[in-house]
Motif scaffolding. Structure first.
Motif, PDB file in Angstrom:
ATOM      1  N   ASP A   1     -44.315  -8.763  -1.608  1.00 56.32           N
ATOM      2  CA  ASP A   1     -44.275  -7.508  -0.881  1.00 56.32           C
ATOM      3  C   ASP A   1     -43.076  -6.959  -1.643  1.00 56.32           C
ATOM      4  N   VAL A   2     -43.490  -5.658  -1.943  1.00 56.79           N
ATOM      5  CA  VAL A   2     -42.606  -4.894  -2.525  1.00 56.79           C
ATOM      6  C   VAL A   2     -41.107  -4.610  -2.077  1.00 56.79           C
ATOM      7  N   GLN A   3     -41.058  -4.791  -0.654  1.00 56.80           N
ATOM      8  CA  GLN A   3     -40.056  -4.533  -0.077  1.00 56.80           C
ATOM      9  C   GLN A   3     -38.864  -5.496  -0.222  1.00 56.80           C
ATOM     10  N   ASP A   4     -39.189  -6.775  -0.525  1.00 54.11           N
ATOM     11  CA  ASP A   4     -38.452  -7.813  -0.978  1.00 54.11           C
ATOM     12  C   ASP A   4     -37.523  -7.443  -2.011  1.00 54.11           C
ATOM     13  N   GLY A   5     -37.993  -7.421  -3.204  1.00 53.25           N
ATOM     14  CA  GLY A   5     -37.412  -6.811  -4.189  1.00 53.25           C
ATOM     15  C   GLY A   5     -36.605  -5.362  -3.984  1.00 53.25           C
ATOM     16  N   PHE A   6     -37.068  -4.500  -3.408  1.00 50.35           N
ATOM     17  CA  PHE A   6     -36.372  -3.130  -3.296  1.00 50.35           C
ATOM     18  C   PHE A   6     -35.101  -3.399  -2.388  1.00 50.35           C
ATOM     19  N   ASN A   7     -35.093  -4.372  -1.533  1.00 49.33           N
ATOM     20  CA  ASN A   7     -33.817  -4.462  -0.691  1.00 49.33           C
ATOM     21  C   ASN A   7     -32.774  -5.581  -1.280  1.00 49.33           C
ATOM     22  N   LEU A   8     -33.393  -6.621  -2.256  1.00 42.82           N
ATOM     23  CA  LEU A   8     -32.497  -7.319  -3.116  1.00 42.82           C
ATOM     24  C   LEU A   8     -31.831  -6.800  -4.207  1.00 42.82           C
ATOM     25  N   TYR A   9     -32.432  -5.785  -4.715  1.00 45.98           N
ATOM     26  CA  TYR A   9     -31.729  -4.745  -5.785  1.00 45.98           C
ATOM     27  C   TYR A   9     -30.685  -4.033  -5.086  1.00 45.98           C
ATOM     28  N   ARG A  10     -30.900  -3.463  -3.682  1.00 48.12           N
ATOM     29  CA  ARG A  10     -29.764  -2.533  -3.011  1.00 48.12           C
ATOM     30  C   ARG A  10     -28.487  -3.521  -3.060  1.00 48.12           C
ATOM     31  N   LEU A  11     -28.493  -4.806  -2.869  1.00 46.74           N
ATOM     32  CA  LEU A  11     -27.378  -5.486  -3.006  1.00 46.74           C
ATOM     33  C   LEU A  11     -26.765  -5.707  -4.183  1.00 46.74           C
ATOM     34  N   VAL A  12     -27.459  -5.729  -5.133  1.00 43.45           N
ATOM     35  CA  VAL A  12     -26.808  -5.710  -6.730  1.00 43.45           C
ATOM     36  C   VAL A  12     -26.423  -4.534  -6.955  1.00 43.45           C
ATOM     37  N   ALA A  13     -26.882  -3.344  -6.651  1.00 45.61           N
ATOM     38  CA  ALA A  13     -26.446  -2.001  -6.802  1.00 45.61           C
ATOM     39  C   ALA A  13     -25.035  -1.587  -6.022  1.00 45.61           C
ATOM     40  N   ARG A  14     -25.087  -2.277  -5.004  1.00 42.50           N
ATOM     41  CA  ARG A  14     -23.777  -1.998  -4.135  1.00 42.50           C
ATOM     42  C   ARG A  14     -22.700  -2.476  -4.961  1.00 42.50           C
ATOM     43  N   ARG A  15     -22.790  -3.706  -5.836  1.00 39.95           N
ATOM     44  CA  ARG A  15     -21.946  -3.965  -6.608  1.00 39.95           C
ATOM     45  C   ARG A  15     -21.650  -3.428  -8.000  1.00 39.95           C
ATOM     46  N   ASP A  16     -22.947  -3.078  -8.541  1.00 40.01           N
ATOM     47  CA  ASP A  16     -22.758  -2.399  -9.990  1.00 40.01           C
ATOM     48  C   ASP A  16     -24.070  -1.829 -10.028  1.00 40.01           C
ATOM     49  N   PRO A  17     -24.197  -0.542  -9.853  1.00 41.32           N
ATOM     50  CA  PRO A  17     -25.421   0.247 -10.415  1.00 41.32           C
ATOM     51  C   PRO A  17     -25.940   0.050 -11.913  1.00 41.32           C
ATOM     52  N   THR A  18     -24.893  -0.326 -12.499  1.00 44.16           N
ATOM     53  CA  THR A  18     -25.261  -0.494 -14.145  1.00 44.16           C
ATOM     54  C   THR A  18     -25.987  -1.838 -14.154  1.00 44.16           C
ATOM     55  N   ALA A  19     -25.543  -2.722 -13.758  1.00 42.64           N
ATOM     56  CA  ALA A  19     -26.445  -4.045 -13.741  1.00 42.64           C
ATOM     57  C   ALA A  19     -27.590  -3.926 -13.106  1.00 42.64           C
TER      58      ALA A  19
END
Length: 585
Positions: free
Chosen positions: A67-85
């Protein structure tokens, strides 16, 4: 089906406390790398070790992407810390898309193994002279014995230098045109040094540590096995790949605003002025609540968009362009509002709690122009606007019934979906946009809910129904202006700025539809505090103001109620989303 809240909690634990300088991914280190413009290898490795790349690799190829929604939301957590990473990792994901769309089973498996083994990919689409005009690209691929010879330059390309593989979009027909381009997977380890040159890394305004460079190809030989899909299929594959990219990039925009709002809340709840906290000043409190509502609007819209890639792939072209235009332009204003509340502290760079605000403020800009800028996406909407408006206004009973049924699953995050198959996505929606088609029916449902409710819920639901009704009624005016524009300009209408303005307005109706449908269909998945009609009303007011800037449908009571939900989410560590995802702060 993935237990997404539990999975996101696991990732948050892996990332640690962002304010602990000795933690795995603290803001202090994020800012340090940004100041020195260093690629975040350590964060990418940290996330890869957790298994984040698995969520962009198909399950059938050893990954966990169903499901695309899984990866989409996991990357939201990463981008909260560092949009570059987050961007660095998303680039590998998006560069794999041409293979997922059109590659052979062997190619899908091979490049899945490259990614899961820690390899990085880059998507060589744009060129220095042509930008978004991909059909003007000059890079060529000529047939030769056993393969192809690639010549040309790709710039600016994310991950171009650090990548192990560059997917190259090249002209394979002298005539060019829609059937004149193909895609090739160039594995650098197999290419002699004189055939591939890395171009200098470009200093950036935001995402300062990102590798944004390019490659120059000189008679670069690749075997026939490097061709992704059929010769001449490149444009179709690129466009289908971009549909996921345009939705995925919205996650970075939303995460930037999430972090900015938290930083501002820290300040506003602790800063005492004129005898009270800034967050208690009515004007400032409304500014915070409106910023929260903006994020929730974007969350509702992307919830439908992400799920539509699996449930309604025939509508992916309109969904992806609506999200790619609306979310960045809407949330850009939100950042400006938060900067006003934060005051002079938003200008500080060194303090981790305030410096992260100025970083996300700069990093956010990538969401406006990457993978098709706002003009490109408005053009795509504008070209389909005639049929979209005709169906939305005509309200053909059969079309509406189908749209109502499909929105029921589209906006229910708990409803299971078949595995993602990006090749099924279509390049034109043929005038069908389910959420907008079904909005009038949803407004009627809100009126019925209001009649059955009591006390404040009844009045707020009635106001929400009236507000949503006023927004959907704007379609009649948009359609009338569209007809007049066509009459006045004829064939020249397609290039008119007025047509693009109408496309902008259509995206507002789309966002309102998403908010209403999620309220009605996603009730059991929504955080209990966000099920209140007050939240719905505040969100719809934000969209009504796009048409009527001075009209207000909420009062101090609704603002105070939503403020309580906002402060609780911040205090208890929950993502600013309709779904209850845990976060560290």
């Amino acid at each position: 089906m993935t237990d997404l809240p539990a999975l996101m909690a696991e990732l948050e634990r892996h990332l640690g406390d962002p304010h602990d300088p000795d933690g795995p991914m603290p803001y202090s280190r994020v800012l340090d790398l940004d100041e020195r413009e260093e690629y975040p290898h350590e964060f990418v490795d940290l996330l890869a070790s957790w298994g984040l790349y698995d969520w962009i690799v198909p399950a059938e190829n050893g990954g966990r992407a169903v499901d695309v929604q899984d990866g989409f939301n996991l990357y939201r957590l990463v981008a909260r810390r560092d949009p570059t990473a987050a961007t660095a990792m998303v680039l590998t994901s998006l560069s794999y898309m041409p293979v997922w769309v059109a590659g052979t089973p062997e190619q899908r498996q091979h490049f899945a193994d490259v990614i899961r083994g820690g390899g990085k990919l880059a998507w060589g689409l744009s060129e220095r002279r042509h930008g978004s005009d991909v059909l003007a690209n000059d890079t060529t691929a000529r047939r030769t014995e056993g393969g192809w010879l690639l010549d040309g330059e790709k710039w600016t390309i994310g991950n171009a230098t650090v990548a192990d593989v560059v997917m190259v979009f090249a002209r394979t027909s002298d005539k060019g045109g829609p059937g004149g381009y193909s895609i090739f997977a160039v594995e650098k380890s197999a290419v002699p040094a004189e055939q591939l040159e890395h171009l200098p890394d470009e200093p950036l305004h935001g995402l300062r540590g990102l590798d944004m460079s390019g490659v120059r190809l000189r008679n670069c030989f690749v075997s026939d096995s490097a061709l992704v899909g059929r010769a001449g299929q490149g444009l179709e594959t690129a466009l289908k790949s971009s549909q996921l990219a345009r939705v995925a990039i919205a996650s970075i925009a939303m995460s930037c605003v999430d972090t900015a709002l938290r930083t501002t809340l820290d300040f506003a709840t602790q800063r005492m002025i004129f005898g009270g906290a800034v967050s208690e000043v009515p004007y400032s409190q409304r500014q915070l609540v409106e910023s929260y509502a903006d994020l929730l609007v974007a969350d509702a819209l992307t919830t439908g968009a992400v799920r539509s890639l699996q449930l309604s792939p025939d509508q992916a072209s309109i969904w992806s362009s609506v999200v790619k235009y609306f979310v960045p332009t809407f949330l850009e204003e939100t950042l400006g509002r938060l900067a006003i509340v934060l005051g002079a502290r938003y200008y500080l760079r060194s303090h981790p709690r305030h410096g992260i605000f100025q970083k996300v403020l700069r990093d956010f800009a990538i969401s406006n122009f990457a993978d098709g800028n706002t003009v490109v996406n408005l053009k795509n909407i504008a070209l389909q606007l005639d049929k979209l408006l005709a169906n939305a206004i005509g309200q053909d009973p059969a079309l509406v019934a189908g749209a109502v049924a499909r929105t029921g699953t589209l906006f229910d995050p708990a409803h299971p979906m078949k595995p993602y198959r990006p090749a099924e996505q279509q390049l034109f929606s043929r005038g069908v946009d389910d959420p907008v088609l079904a909005l009038r029916s949803a407004v009627d449902e809100l009126h019925r809910a209001a009649a059955a409710a009591t006390a404040s819920d009844a009045s707020r639901l009635a106001a929400a129904a009236d507000t949503a009704g006023a927004i959907v009624d704007e379609l009649d005016r948009i359609a009338e202006e569209h007809r007049k524009l066509v009459s006045d300009l004829g064939k020249g209408v397609g290039q008119s700025s007025e047509l693009y303005d109408l496309a902008k307005q259509y995206t507002v109706v789309s966002a309102a539809a998403a908010v209403v449908h999620l309220h009605l269909r996603g009730h059991d998945s929504i955080d209990p505090g966000l099920r209140s009609p007050a939240v719905l009303l505040v969100c719809l007011e934000r969209l009504l103001k796009r048409f009527h800037p001075t009209r207000r449908v909420t009062g101090p009571q609704e603002v105070a109620e939503v403020a309580d939900v906002l402060f609780s989410a911040h205090r208890e560590g929950r993502l600013f989303s309709f779904r209850s995802f845990p976060v560290n702060w």
